[in-house]
Design a protein around this motif. Sequence first.
Motif, PDB file in Angstrom:
ATOM      1  N   THR A   1      34.043  26.733  47.501  1.00  0.00           N
ATOM      2  CA  THR A   1      35.258  27.608  47.180  1.00  0.00           C
ATOM      3  C   THR A   1      35.171  28.906  47.926  1.00  0.00           C
ATOM      4  O   THR A   1      34.136  29.169  48.472  1.00  0.00           O
ATOM      5  N   GLY A   2      36.122  29.670  47.891  1.00  0.00           N
ATOM      6  CA  GLY A   2      36.329  30.690  48.550  1.00  0.00           C
ATOM      7  C   GLY A   2      35.380  31.602  47.794  1.00  0.00           C
ATOM      8  O   GLY A   2      34.765  32.730  48.401  1.00  0.00           O
ATOM      9  N   TYR A   3      35.223  31.646  46.420  1.00  0.00           N
ATOM     10  CA  TYR A   3      34.258  32.481  45.803  1.00  0.00           C
ATOM     11  C   TYR A   3      32.898  32.284  46.218  1.00  0.00           C
ATOM     12  O   TYR A   3      32.196  33.170  46.323  1.00  0.00           O
ATOM     13  N   GLU A   4      32.400  31.013  46.479  1.00  0.00           N
ATOM     14  CA  GLU A   4      31.054  30.473  47.084  1.00  0.00           C
ATOM     15  C   GLU A   4      30.888  31.383  48.258  1.00  0.00           C
ATOM     16  O   GLU A   4      29.744  31.683  48.579  1.00  0.00           O
ATOM     17  N   VAL A   5      31.981  31.297  49.257  1.00  0.00           N
ATOM     18  CA  VAL A   5      31.606  31.775  50.346  1.00  0.00           C
ATOM     19  C   VAL A   5      31.725  33.291  50.286  1.00  0.00           C
ATOM     20  O   VAL A   5      30.849  34.035  50.811  1.00  0.00           O
ATOM     21  N   ALA A   6      32.456  34.021  49.292  1.00  0.00           N
ATOM     22  CA  ALA A   6      32.231  35.423  49.278  1.00  0.00           C
ATOM     23  C   ALA A   6      30.562  35.611  48.682  1.00  0.00           C
ATOM     24  O   ALA A   6      30.135  36.775  49.060  1.00  0.00           O
ATOM     25  N   GLU A   7      30.371  34.892  47.841  1.00  0.00           N
ATOM     26  CA  GLU A   7      29.008  35.007  47.345  1.00  0.00           C
ATOM     27  C   GLU A   7      27.779  34.951  48.306  1.00  0.00           C
ATOM     28  O   GLU A   7      27.021  35.726  48.450  1.00  0.00           O
ATOM     29  N   SER A   8      28.177  33.952  49.176  1.00  0.00           N
ATOM     30  CA  SER A   8      27.142  33.983  50.447  1.00  0.00           C
ATOM     31  C   SER A   8      27.167  35.112  51.049  1.00  0.00           C
ATOM     32  O   SER A   8      26.107  35.388  52.013  1.00  0.00           O
ATOM     33  N   ILE A   9      28.237  35.981  51.226  1.00  0.00           N
ATOM     34  CA  ILE A   9      28.100  37.253  51.979  1.00  0.00           C
ATOM     35  C   ILE A   9      27.725  38.199  51.329  1.00  0.00           C
ATOM     36  O   ILE A   9      26.824  38.903  51.732  1.00  0.00           O
ATOM     37  N   SER A  10      27.991  38.419  50.178  1.00  0.00           N
ATOM     38  CA  SER A  10      27.475  39.552  49.384  1.00  0.00           C
ATOM     39  C   SER A  10      27.816  39.334  47.960  1.00  0.00           C
ATOM     40  O   SER A  10      28.838  39.000  47.553  1.00  0.00           O
ATOM     41  N   THR A  11      26.993  39.710  46.993  1.00  0.00           N
ATOM     42  CA  THR A  11      27.346  39.735  45.556  1.00  0.00           C
ATOM     43  C   THR A  11      28.095  40.492  45.163  1.00  0.00           C
ATOM     44  O   THR A  11      29.265  40.104  44.464  1.00  0.00           O
ATOM     45  N   GLY A  12      28.030  41.628  45.651  1.00  0.00           N
ATOM     46  CA  GLY A  12      29.310  42.918  45.388  1.00  0.00           C
ATOM     47  C   GLY A  12      30.457  42.367  45.971  1.00  0.00           C
ATOM     48  O   GLY A  12      31.615  42.463  45.182  1.00  0.00           O
ATOM     49  N   LEU A  13      30.523  41.788  47.198  1.00  0.00           N
ATOM     50  CA  LEU A  13      31.786  41.332  47.467  1.00  0.00           C
ATOM     51  C   LEU A  13      32.455  40.368  46.609  1.00  0.00           C
ATOM     52  O   LEU A  13      33.676  40.391  46.259  1.00  0.00           O
TER      53      LEU A  13
END
Length: 650
Positions: free
Chosen positions: A23-35
């Motif tokens: 998911t898009g959320y999981e991609v964001a998490e892989s980049i940065s928890t803050g993101l």
Amino acid sequence: MPNDSITLTLPDGAKKTFPKNTTGYEVAESISTGLARNALSITFNASILDLDRPLKSDGEISINTWEDDDGKYTFWHSSAHILAEAIQELYPDAKFGIGPPIETGFYYDIDFGGHSFGQEDLEKVEDKMIEMARKKSEFERETVDQTEAIEYYKKKGNEYKVDLIEDLDDQEITFYTQGNFTDLCRGPHIPHTGLVKAVKLTSLAGAYWRGDVDSKQLTRIYGVSFPKQKLLKEHLEQVEEAKRRDHKKLGKQLKIYMIDQMVGPGLPLWLPNGTTLRRTLEAFLRDEQLKRGYQEVITPHIANLELYKTSGHYPYYQDSQFNPFGVEGDEYMLKPMNCPHHHRIYSSDLRSYRELPIRLAEFGSVYRYEQSGELNGLSRVRGFTQDDAHIYCTHDQLKDEIKNTIELTQHVFNTFGMPVDIRLSFRDDNDKKYGGNSEYWDRAQAEIKEVADEMQLDYRVAKGEASFYGPKIDFIIRDAIGRKWQLGTVQVDYVMPERFDLTYVGSDNDKHRPVIIHRAPFGSMERFVSILIEHFAGDFPLWLAPLQAKVLPISEDYSEYAANVESELKAIGMRVEMDNRSEQIGSKIRDAETSKIPYMIIVGSDEQDNDSVSVRRHKQGDIGTFPLKDFIYKLNEEVNQKQLPPTHNS
């Protein structure tokens, strides 16, 4: 296994492999928890999607937060649904039309049936929206078939949604539900309602269903929302500042233009000050165009209807055009676009590849029918002048010509201290409104993107925002108080050369199709001037000000010297007047300040004896005494360099 993974291009350009259905959320998490914590939606292959949508193919992805336009789009889209949920709670019999996000918030069109709804009701709806938001209801997406969707809304007695669904043949139909509210919607939405912390419903308006004056008029509720109360406070302060800068108020005060009911709504009359301002703008762009090899043309205000049928503007834009009228057995129409006229000029002669590119430019007046309720000063009118140009070039010349038009447009906005955001407006393959061959579209879109990448432009791609005949580059400027306006545009067109059978003879002695670039940095003179008035709050740069200086003799004893100063300034091309009234000097200064004249030149005995001038700058006050020749040099430098006002907040 390769089929179980996808490769995504991340915002920094890096490529990373993920399991399919990440998911898009999981991609964001892989980049940065803050993101991930601040993410509102994703943009995947130029489409804005919910954070929890599973990704099934390779592509480019960006994570949208409140700081991004796509993030605000998602936030305000979701807020429109919260508004509808609140209305449903308070007015159970209400029926809903459409509720989209807009550049400055959102709105929803609502049929309240027999219930009257007025400005006094907005506050209780705001309170109910915050109550709904605090429930932190998730936005849940569901795909339904057309029959099921129509049956759902028929049971609810909502003919508006049924009307929309019946137009959705061969398109995926989705519902979104949050709390007890379900809406027909293609999304995307924020993860949950609790992200909305502050709401302001700003105004009411009437809106005919689907813009048809023969349909029922619905109540349109406008609003804006924010993830922090502080942002709402800043927004309301900006709204007050915008009122102070309102071009309708300043346009009257500064005698720029007028609207006269006997002439007609939406047909502005340019007063002498406004005409000077406009002609100065035209001269600025005309000079820049001449440097770049443009040739100017003039075309008539009407033409045979067949011209616009050939171009496709009629009937495509029929609802926004004035009705055709008969002339000696033929039908004619007020010109809605300049481009078909330019195409006929191009085709009037046999063209060789040696002549190309041919760049035709015109400050051409066009006419569109806008409903009276949509007219707004100079920014929304029925008659306006476009700074149109059309470039006819070979395919090999296309990229260089696009670059040149982008550079010209950037130069224009830099001159006015306006930062620029760039949007690549591409077609939506699911929309049938676009003309021409899909191969041409793909080619044009690829070329525009190549140019943007080669010029290292910071851009975003917007699917569905293209013109009906071609993709385009849109320039969105930010004014002095941070508002965004779409102005200049550059469009690549493979469609009109086919429709008008435009050709040139190549080096092989065969005929070939040229490519057309449509280009208009200002967009329209009327709208651009309205934005300039508000951008500068009427305090125009010296080179642009209708009246640049006023000579103020302290008394009649110094009128002769004042007249000499006025003459010397006029001799260098300055727009200057002498105030020879028998008023006190303080009164003359106040009047000049109110009129926002850049320079006040005060002369008395000392100035007369020393061939000098005492100078006040608008909003700055006294800036000193100068020898007249030095002050003339200073003015020349300021005009020639097109300097911004010293107090301008760019």
